[in-house]
Design a protein around this motif. Structure first.
Motif, PDB file in Angstrom:
ATOM      1  N   PRO A   2      -2.489  -2.997 -14.284  1.00 51.00           N
ATOM      2  CA  PRO A   2      -1.701  -1.937 -13.105  1.00 51.00           C
ATOM      3  C   PRO A   2      -0.278  -2.039 -13.121  1.00 51.00           C
ATOM      4  O   PRO A   2      -0.278  -3.124 -12.724  1.00 51.00           O
ATOM      5  CB  PRO A   2      -3.111  -2.206 -11.763  1.00 51.00           C
ATOM      6  N   LYS A   3       0.450  -1.088 -12.432  1.00 49.42           N
ATOM      7  CA  LYS A   3       1.841  -1.279 -12.453  1.00 49.42           C
ATOM      8  C   LYS A   3       1.968  -1.766 -10.522  1.00 49.42           C
ATOM      9  O   LYS A   3       1.122  -0.701  -9.963  1.00 49.42           O
ATOM     10  CB  LYS A   3       2.595   0.205 -13.056  1.00 49.42           C
ATOM     11  N   LYS A   4       2.945  -2.081 -10.392  1.00 42.24           N
ATOM     12  CA  LYS A   4       2.746  -2.155  -8.946  1.00 42.24           C
ATOM     13  C   LYS A   4       3.141  -0.623  -8.077  1.00 42.24           C
ATOM     14  O   LYS A   4       3.316  -0.633  -7.744  1.00 42.24           O
ATOM     15  CB  LYS A   4       4.168  -3.595  -8.665  1.00 42.24           C
ATOM     16  N   ARG A   5       4.732  -0.472  -9.046  1.00 40.52           N
ATOM     17  CA  ARG A   5       5.475   0.518  -8.785  1.00 40.52           C
ATOM     18  C   ARG A   5       4.696   2.172  -9.363  1.00 40.52           C
ATOM     19  O   ARG A   5       5.578   1.611 -11.040  1.00 40.52           O
ATOM     20  CB  ARG A   5       6.937   0.451  -8.145  1.00 40.52           C
ATOM     21  N   LYS A   6       5.285   3.924  -8.994  1.00 44.59           N
ATOM     22  CA  LYS A   6       5.032   4.430 -10.009  1.00 44.59           C
ATOM     23  C   LYS A   6       5.659   4.536 -10.552  1.00 44.59           C
ATOM     24  O   LYS A   6       6.044   5.023 -12.044  1.00 44.59           O
ATOM     25  CB  LYS A   6       4.594   5.157  -9.284  1.00 44.59           C
ATOM     26  N   ARG A   8       8.368   1.960 -11.346  1.00 42.71           N
ATOM     27  CA  ARG A   8       8.143   0.883 -12.411  1.00 42.71           C
ATOM     28  C   ARG A   8      10.211   0.836 -11.569  1.00 42.71           C
ATOM     29  O   ARG A   8      10.486  -0.248 -12.002  1.00 42.71           O
ATOM     30  CB  ARG A   8       9.261   0.964 -13.783  1.00 42.71           C
ATOM     31  N   GLY A   9       9.853   0.859 -10.649  1.00 40.30           N
ATOM     32  CA  GLY A   9      11.150   0.123  -9.460  1.00 40.30           C
ATOM     33  C   GLY A   9      12.613   0.658  -9.955  1.00 40.30           C
ATOM     34  O   GLY A   9      13.932  -0.028  -9.512  1.00 40.30           O
ATOM     35  N   ARG A  85       4.772  -2.630   4.361  1.00 37.50           N
ATOM     36  CA  ARG A  85       4.228  -2.078   3.271  1.00 37.50           C
ATOM     37  C   ARG A  85       3.950  -0.331   3.906  1.00 37.50           C
ATOM     38  O   ARG A  85       4.223   0.695   2.825  1.00 37.50           O
ATOM     39  CB  ARG A  85       2.653  -2.096   2.957  1.00 37.50           C
ATOM     40  N   ARG A  88       7.296   1.900   3.125  1.00 37.48           N
ATOM     41  CA  ARG A  88       8.072   1.705   2.392  1.00 37.48           C
ATOM     42  C   ARG A  88       7.972   3.211   1.542  1.00 37.48           C
ATOM     43  O   ARG A  88       9.586   3.205   0.849  1.00 37.48           O
ATOM     44  CB  ARG A  88       7.511   1.099   1.466  1.00 37.48           C
TER      45      ARG A  88
END
Length: 96
Positions: A2-6, A8-9, A85, A88
């Motif tokens: 899984p990715k932390k951010r859609k 990718r930052g 959270r 954000r």
């Protein structure tokens, strides 16, 4: 995995390679869209001397310097804040 951010930052999306820039504080290489850029006025004359010269009619130039910081340095200097959270994804709170 899984990715932390859609995104990718960063703002790149699906555009391929992006140029890297150096942080002006620590020298770390950061993607250009992820770096925090701050433009601040700079005067080569000290402020107390500048007031005296301006009273006498002198024109003192101000130069604008653009500094580039990585996320770690921007948080350390207080340029951006770490948000809870729930907050954000709110864009209005980003203007610091």
């Amino acid at each position: 995995m899984p990715k932390k951010r859609k995104n990718r930052g960063r703002h790149k999306g699906d555009k391929g390679h992006e140029t890297m820039v150096h942080c002006d504080n620590c020298g770390k290489l950061v993607p250009r869209s992820k770096a925090v850029r701050v433009t601040v006025p700079y005067s080569p004359v000290p402020p107390d001397l500048a007031k005296e010269l301006e009273k006498q009619g002198a024109i003192i130039p101000k130069y604008f310097i653009t500094r580039t910081y990585c996320i770690n340095c921007a948080v350390f200097f207080g340029l951006i804040k770490v948000r809870p959270r729930e907050e954000r994804k709110k864009r209005a709170a980003l203007a610091a």
